[in-house]
Scaffold this active site. Structure first.
Site, PDB file in Angstrom:
ATOM      1  N   LYS A   1       1.103  -1.057   0.357  1.00  0.00           N
ATOM      2  CA  LYS A   1      -0.311   0.057   0.054  1.00  0.00           C
ATOM      3  C   LYS A   1       0.672   1.160   0.070  1.00  0.00           C
ATOM      4  O   LYS A   1       0.576   2.341  -1.553  1.00  0.00           O
ATOM      5  CB  LYS A   1      -0.963   0.427   1.312  1.00  0.00           C
ATOM      6  CG  LYS A   1      -1.674   1.283   1.405  1.00  0.00           C
ATOM      7  CD  LYS A   1      -2.355   1.693   2.757  1.00  0.00           C
ATOM      8  CE  LYS A   1      -2.065   1.540   3.481  1.00  0.00           C
ATOM      9  NZ  LYS A   1      -1.702   2.784   4.843  1.00  0.00           N
ATOM     10  N   ASN A   2       1.927   0.847   1.037  1.00  0.00           N
ATOM     11  CA  ASN A   2       2.720   2.573   1.030  1.00  0.00           C
ATOM     12  C   ASN A   2       3.326   2.786  -0.373  1.00  0.00           C
ATOM     13  O   ASN A   2       4.262   4.047  -0.122  1.00  0.00           O
ATOM     14  CB  ASN A   2       3.198   2.494   2.248  1.00  0.00           C
ATOM     15  CG  ASN A   2       2.065   2.587   3.448  1.00  0.00           C
ATOM     16  OD1 ASN A   2       1.080   2.987   3.316  1.00  0.00           O
ATOM     17  ND2 ASN A   2       3.087   2.192   4.342  1.00  0.00           N
TER      18      ASN A   2
ATOM     19  N   CYS B   1      -5.585   7.793  10.070  1.00  0.00           N
ATOM     20  CA  CYS B   1      -5.662   7.131  10.913  1.00  0.00           C
ATOM     21  C   CYS B   1      -5.114   7.425  12.278  1.00  0.00           C
ATOM     22  O   CYS B   1      -4.554   8.995  12.613  1.00  0.00           O
ATOM     23  CB  CYS B   1      -4.570   5.185  11.474  1.00  0.00           C
ATOM     24  SG  CYS B   1      -4.854   4.157   9.944  1.00  0.00           S
TER      25      CYS B   1
ATOM     26  N   ARG C   1       0.232  13.713  13.638  1.00  0.00           N
ATOM     27  CA  ARG C   1       0.458  14.139  12.717  1.00  0.00           C
ATOM     28  C   ARG C   1       0.622  15.107  12.225  1.00  0.00           C
ATOM     29  O   ARG C   1      -0.263  15.428  11.194  1.00  0.00           O
ATOM     30  CB  ARG C   1      -0.205  12.872  11.792  1.00  0.00           C
ATOM     31  CG  ARG C   1      -0.275  11.679  12.522  1.00  0.00           C
ATOM     32  CD  ARG C   1      -0.743  10.461  11.882  1.00  0.00           C
ATOM     33  NE  ARG C   1      -0.217   9.912  10.444  1.00  0.00           N
ATOM     34  CZ  ARG C   1       0.069   8.851  10.108  1.00  0.00           C
ATOM     35  NH1 ARG C   1      -2.084   7.834   9.785  1.00  0.00           N
ATOM     36  NH2 ARG C   1       0.325   8.530   8.766  1.00  0.00           N
TER      37      ARG C   1
ATOM     38  N   ASP D   1       4.502   0.138  12.275  1.00  0.00           N
ATOM     39  CA  ASP D   1       3.518  -0.447  11.712  1.00  0.00           C
ATOM     40  C   ASP D   1       3.076  -2.323  12.300  1.00  0.00           C
ATOM     41  O   ASP D   1       2.207  -2.857  12.440  1.00  0.00           O
ATOM     42  CB  ASP D   1       3.461  -0.628  10.223  1.00  0.00           C
ATOM     43  CG  ASP D   1       3.772   1.002   9.972  1.00  0.00           C
ATOM     44  OD1 ASP D   1       2.558   0.973  10.246  1.00  0.00           O
ATOM     45  OD2 ASP D   1       4.250   1.204   9.893  1.00  0.00           O
TER      46      ASP D   1
ATOM     47  N   ARG E   1      -8.201  -0.796   4.109  1.00  0.00           N
ATOM     48  CA  ARG E   1      -7.376  -0.067   4.091  1.00  0.00           C
ATOM     49  C   ARG E   1      -6.309  -0.736   3.360  1.00  0.00           C
ATOM     50  O   ARG E   1      -5.723  -0.042   2.194  1.00  0.00           O
ATOM     51  CB  ARG E   1      -7.704   1.175   4.825  1.00  0.00           C
ATOM     52  CG  ARG E   1      -8.142   2.434   4.440  1.00  0.00           C
ATOM     53  CD  ARG E   1      -8.284   2.520   5.976  1.00  0.00           C
ATOM     54  NE  ARG E   1      -6.815   3.655   5.206  1.00  0.00           N
ATOM     55  CZ  ARG E   1      -6.789   5.283   5.713  1.00  0.00           C
ATOM     56  NH1 ARG E   1      -7.109   5.431   7.131  1.00  0.00           N
ATOM     57  NH2 ARG E   1      -6.254   5.652   5.675  1.00  0.00           N
TER      58      ARG E   1
END
Ligand code: EPZ
Length: 464
Positions: A50-51, A146, A151, A339, A432
């Site tokens: 995903k990233n 999230c 952030r 993560d 997601r």
């Protein structure tokens, strides 16, 4: 073609009638626990990261013609980013069966990000760099994502100013302009940031002159983006190191397609699941070089691993008597990934040892431990970034509410090892980043069912 219904079920189809790939916001998983038995076995294929794909999608804005990406995972965040790009005018075309995505960045006319979607996807911020560089202006809302900490986006704002942009903030929206275009600059990131590095790398490709980015993030997803841009003509030196030098030029011509690298976080989570539940689980289609810190940690904990070139087999766990006090500290790559912190904590609850876990990247990323405590884990929360885990504790079935994508997966792992039937809510977060996770879990022996949550609360993704 993209369609959206009122429940945010988005369908992207290659052509009318093709398979749609989307889930609802109110789905939940029912999981029958194994009561600590080591019954899982088989192979788990790892999907594209995903990233890694999200910034590559944003990079389409730097090209004269459409780019093609392969091995694209069928996940919600890809759909969200496609939606944003679609609203900008880039007509993304996704063929889910082939996992291929074509994006016409060259068709974009209007560099204004949709508020609703951008707020639900923190990674939307990476569009700001290429849009500003190409259109000399961009407007975006404060990005969401999230709930794992504050952030901030100060690195982005300061960096754009250094490249000559004017920044106005009004009603939680940023308006950036650079009427003469962006200029190359020296930018030192005071903290290593994955998305800030990616954003400025892309902005620099179209800026005038040379940009030097120092203290950049070293995550494989950053390197993969840099290699893709470089293979398509961008002048970048220092790839893989802490300083990147980019010489700006014109729009890029697509020469090679992007092949999405395997998701190291998905692979890591399945390795942890294997350590807890299996004597023979093979994680395939992964890149073990991206998992060195986890492999080292698991080996120290007694997990037996057979590491191949593109696969890793978990062969059980030795009962180590003298584990001592285990210390785990999350760190930027190549250190232990934030993560994988939540899945690892689930493993630590099952070891006869005391472990101190220090989350150094995000200050809000240990809140899920309250739910593990409710399952019977012995966890003392010292402060918002440190916990003490005392094992071994049997876990009981519970109804859980995943607060973010990675903790959501940790809850799935906890439910699988628990005794009884657990429910994991907020599956939206898991969707997601993990493609049809239940299918791959079923294939290795997990009893898991997806269903619509009965009587759901009003749920606002990204805002909880
Ligand atoms: C990326 O987020 C990932 N997201 C995250 O994964 C991942 O957890 C994180 O990197 C750390 O590895 C994507 O790649 C889309 P950061 P990012 O900027 O880039 C501080 C997932 O689940 N910071 O590297 O947003 C920040 O507060 C997600 O897939 C500033 O201070 O994270 C943090 O302490 C969750 N100012 C540190 O940098 C800024 O302007 C590192 O965060 C930006 C960041």
């Amino acid at each position: 073609m993209i369609k959206k219904d009122k429940d945010y079920r988005v369908k992207i189809t290659e052509s009318p009638g093709a398979t749609s790939v989307s889930y609802g916001t109110n789905d939940q998983f029912l999981i029958r626990g194994l009561a600590s038995k080591r019954l899982l076995k088989g192979k788990v294929p790892i999907r594209g990261s995903k990233n890694a794909i999200l910034p590559v999608m944003a990079s389409s804005i730097l090209f004269k013609k459409a780019i093609t990406a392969r091995n694209v995972p069928r996940i919600e965040d890809v759909l969200r980013m496609s939606e944003l790009l679609n609203l900008l005018g880039a007509s993304p075309l996704y063929a889910p069966e082939k996992r291929t995505l074509i994006i016409h960045g060259e068709k974009i006319k209007n560099p204004t990000l949709d508020t609703e979607i951008a707020k639900r996807l923190r990674a939307s911020i990476i569009l700001s760099g290429p849009l500003l560089a190409r259109f000399k202006k961009v407007s975006f809302p404060y990005p969401g994502g999230c709930v794992i900490g504050k952030r901030p986006i100060d690195l982005f704002i300061e960096g754009f100013k250094k490249m000559g942009a004017r920044v106005i903030e009004k009603d939680e929206r940023f308006f950036l302009t650079a009427p003469k275009g962006l200029s190359g600059a020296k930018i030192f990131f005071k903290v290593q940031s994955v998305t800030a590095t990616e954003t400025f790398l892309m902005a620099a490709v179209l800026a005038k002159g040379k940009t030097v980015l120092k203290n950049v993030a070293l995550e494989p997803e950053v390197t993969s983006l840099a290699e893709f841009l470089s293979a398509n003509g961008a002048i970048i030196s220092g790839i893989g190191g802490t300083t990147l030098e980019i010489t700006g030029g014109g729009l890029l011509t697509p020469l090679v397609d992007y092949k999405t690298i395997p998701d190291r976080l998905e692979a890591g989570s399945f390795l942890i699941l294997g350590a807890l539940t299996s004597n023979n689980l093979e994680v395939t289609d992964c890149n073990p070089e991206h998992l060195e810190s986890l492999i080292e940690t698991l080996s120290e904990l007694g997990v037996k691993l057979n590491v191949g070139k593109n696969n890793i087999r978990v062969l059980g766990i030795e009962k180590k008597k003298n584990l001592g006090q285990i210390q785990v500290k999350t760190h930027e790559y190549p250190g232990f990934p934030t993560d994988l912190q939540a899945p690892l904590v689930v493993l630590l609850t099952q070891l006869e040892a005391e472990s101190v876990v220090f989350e150094t990247i995000f200050e809000g990323r240990l809140s899920y431990t309250e739910d593990l405590k409710s399952m019977g884990a012995n966890i003392t929360i010292w402060d918002s970034q440190r916990v003490l885990v005392k094992g071994k504790t049997a876990l009981k079935d519970r109804e859980l509410h995943g607060p973010d994508i990675r903790a959501g997966l940790a809850f799935i792992i906890a439910a699988i090892i628990a005794k009884g039937d657990s429910i994991v809510n907020n599956v939206y977060y898991i969707d997601r980043g993990y493609e049809q996770i239940e299918d791959r879990l079923k294939a290795i022996g997990v009893d898991i069912t997806r269903r619509l949550r009965p009587n759901p609360e009003v749920f606002a993704p990204g805002k909880k």
